[in-house]
Design an enzyme around this catalytic site. Structure first.
Site, mmCIF file in Angstrom:
data_model
loop_
_atom_site.group_PDB
_atom_site.id
_atom_site.type_symbol
_atom_site.label_atom_id
_atom_site.label_comp_id
_atom_site.label_asym_id
_atom_site.label_seq_id
_atom_site.Cartn_x
_atom_site.Cartn_y
_atom_site.Cartn_z
ATOM 1 N N ASP A 90 0.894 -1.133 -0.179
ATOM 2 C CA ASP A 90 -0.070 0.019 0.029
ATOM 3 C C ASP A 90 0.955 1.231 -0.133
ATOM 4 O O ASP A 90 0.123 2.560 -0.097
ATOM 5 C CB ASP A 90 -0.965 -0.071 1.022
ATOM 6 C CG ASP A 90 -0.128 0.107 2.580
ATOM 7 O OD1 ASP A 90 1.035 0.246 2.427
ATOM 8 O OD2 ASP A 90 -0.861 -0.232 3.512
ATOM 9 N N TYR A 134 10.561 4.612 1.123
ATOM 10 C CA TYR A 134 11.408 3.447 2.005
ATOM 11 C C TYR A 134 12.799 3.513 1.121
ATOM 12 O O TYR A 134 13.640 3.121 2.220
ATOM 13 C CB TYR A 134 11.010 2.006 1.324
ATOM 14 C CG TYR A 134 9.879 1.660 2.774
ATOM 15 C CD1 TYR A 134 10.156 0.947 3.792
ATOM 16 C CD2 TYR A 134 8.631 1.896 2.251
ATOM 17 C CE1 TYR A 134 9.403 0.770 4.792
ATOM 18 C CE2 TYR A 134 7.513 1.656 3.197
ATOM 19 C CZ TYR A 134 7.879 1.054 4.346
ATOM 20 O OH TYR A 134 7.043 0.622 5.389
#
Ligand code: NAD
Ligand code: G6P
Ligand code: MN
Length: 443
Positions: free
Chosen positions: A172, A266
């Protein structure tokens, strides 16, 4: 007339994300009608707290939906059309170790990144494969949409060990970021964006973003991200916690490294590990925050509903996590060919990356599952990063399969955020002790 109604199983019924999914399913009874909702978990008391509240929510809002919560695989997996998997093998107690052990050695400690992510991977593989096998045994025509992390390592394992299974691994994070991008350019939501994206899970880049008329939105989004990262602020971010605020803002520095693309959040752990460690509290990590906030909120709210016997003043909400997985099920159920991201075997989607890498690219979702779209060539910077990280993920799966200490030490040492092989070994040796109930015994 298509009057099908579907049976949906949430595997990891005790997950903090379960109530959000229940609410989204209820919101979509018109365009994705369900006849049955099932929960499966291997922790009966944890699942029961969410199931008891869910039973009340369903009774008040959709009494026609049959509800079953079970810890028995046969009961749970029989007569199911879609499995939404979201298990956390080892639960938060082990996530805590994944974060704190590396940090104690001065290395990033993170749920899906670096040594913590690899450790979690070695716990998750057998848990997710077990779910796939239950599905194939009891509902062989079902599809599994799998959120269980670390999705990159889980997807590499299912590619190798269950290559024909109907599991699609998903994430997600890009969805959350695309909702932010839409807000930045003043569009309603992510479905207003047409995009190209490639990489590994939690390790990718957008190369093109347009609106439905074909207008290039990259320049406007880039200009914003260069200054603010993906932080939108205001009403949009009113419930966003401090650690996520810092991650969204740090995307500005990640973007600076390659202004031709827009990055996944990330990448900050790989490109700015020194900054991440300096800003971490080794005694209070993200797991502590999740337990103090999301977990507490979800379980307190469930207990309150159960105690009151009504969900009239319910505060659970649909979010990008729950709407994405329901969107994917609907696209498969009705063969819509909607274009959405999945984590799947490369086989040419990124031309100059190992065909057997497990990559994250846009796919057309329909009755045959996810059909990958070709994203062309990765640039040199991305190709280098992806190749190294994919080898880390492959080595982790090798280590699990072969019970190999050496392969796991190689995985830790190759990982970009671990400074040298000696530190890698120290972390690994601590992790072997912490994971003794979950990992294969390494030789
Ligand atoms: P959680 O600990 O609240 O829930 C996980 C549930 O899984 C628990 O109830 C636990 O008892 C159960 N479980 C553990 N091992 C199991 C097994 N072998 N069989 C059946 N049930 C098992 O965790 P959470 O924070 O709600 O997250 C759930 C999962 O979803 C995690 O893996 C998390 O990393 C993942 N997640 C992934 C994404 C993504 O982008 N892919 C997004 C959000 C969450
Ligand atoms: C994003 C990622 C997930 C990850 C989650 C962690 O949603 O896509 O893969 O599990 O963040 O969030 P948390 O709030 O548990 O730290
Ligand atoms: Mn994710």
């Amino acid at each position: 007339m298509d009057d099908r109604k579907f049976s949906v199983l949430i595997a990891g019924g005790g997950s903090t994300y379960t109530p959000g999914i229940v609410l989204t399913l209820l919101d979509h009874m018109k365009d994705f009608p369900i006849r049955k909702l099932k929960f499966y978990d291997n922790d009966a008391p944890r699942q029961k707290r969410i199931a008891d509240a869910t039973r009340i929510i369903l009774k008040e809002r959709a009494p026609e939906v049959e509800f079953v919560a079970s810890t028995d695989p046969e009961e749970a997996f029989t007569d199911v059309d879609f499995v939404m998997a979201q298990i956390r093998v080892g639960k938060y107690a082990m996530r805590d170790q994944d974060e704190k052990i590396p940090l104690a050695h001065g290395v990033v400690g993170q749920e899906t990144t670096g040594p913590g992510g690899i450790a979690y991977g070695l716990r998750s593989i057998s848990g997710v494969i077990e779910l796939v096998d239950y599905m194939e045994k009891y509902s062989p025509n079902a599809w599994m949409l799998n959120y269980s992390n670390p999705a990159a390592i889980v997807a590499e394992a299912t590619r190798r060990f269950r290559p024909k299974s109907r599991i699609i691994n998903i994430c997600d994070m890009p969805i959350d970021i695309m909702d932010r991008m839409a807000a930045i350019v003043g569009l309603k939501d992510r479905n207003d964006l047409v995009f190209r994206y490639y990489g590994l899970n939690h390790f990718g880049w957008w190369t093109d973003i347009r609106d439905k008329t074909g207008k290039d939105l990259m320049p406007e989004i880039k200009k914003y991200v260069a200054k603010n990262g993906y932080w939108v602020g205001g009403e949009f971010d009113k419930n966003t916690e401090a650690s996520w605020e810092s991650t969204f803002k740090k995307a500005a520095d990640v973007y600076a490294l390659d202004p031709t693309t827009l990055p996944n959040t990330y990448l900050k752990y790989y490109l700015y590990p020194k900054y991440v460690v300096e800003h971490a509290n080794p005694h209070h990590t993200r797991t502590d925050e999740v337990r103090e906030h999301r977990e507490k909120f979800v379980f307190d709210e469930c207990d309150r509903i159960t105690k009151n016997g009504t969900a009239r003043d319910l505060t659970f909400k649909s979010d990008e996590h729950s709407t994405y997985i329901v969107d994917l099920c609907r696209a498969i159920a009705y063969d819509t060919k909607q274009r959405m991201l999945a984590i799947i075997p490369n086989y040419g989607a990124i031309e100059n990356i190992d065909p057997t890498a497990t990559v994250e690219v846009p796919c057309l979702f329909g009755a045959n599952g996810a059909e990958r779209l070709a994203m062309g060539q990765a640039d040199t910077f991305q190709r280098g990063l992806i190749t190294e990280q994919n080898c880390v993920e492959k080595l982790a799966v090798d280590a699990w399969e072969q019970h190999s200490y050496t392969k796991l030490w190689q995985a830790f040492s190759l990982c970009k955020i671990v400074p040298d092989a000696e530190v890698a070994k120290e972390i690994l040796d601590d992790m072997i002790i912490a994971n003794k109930d979950y990992w294969p015994e390494l030789k």
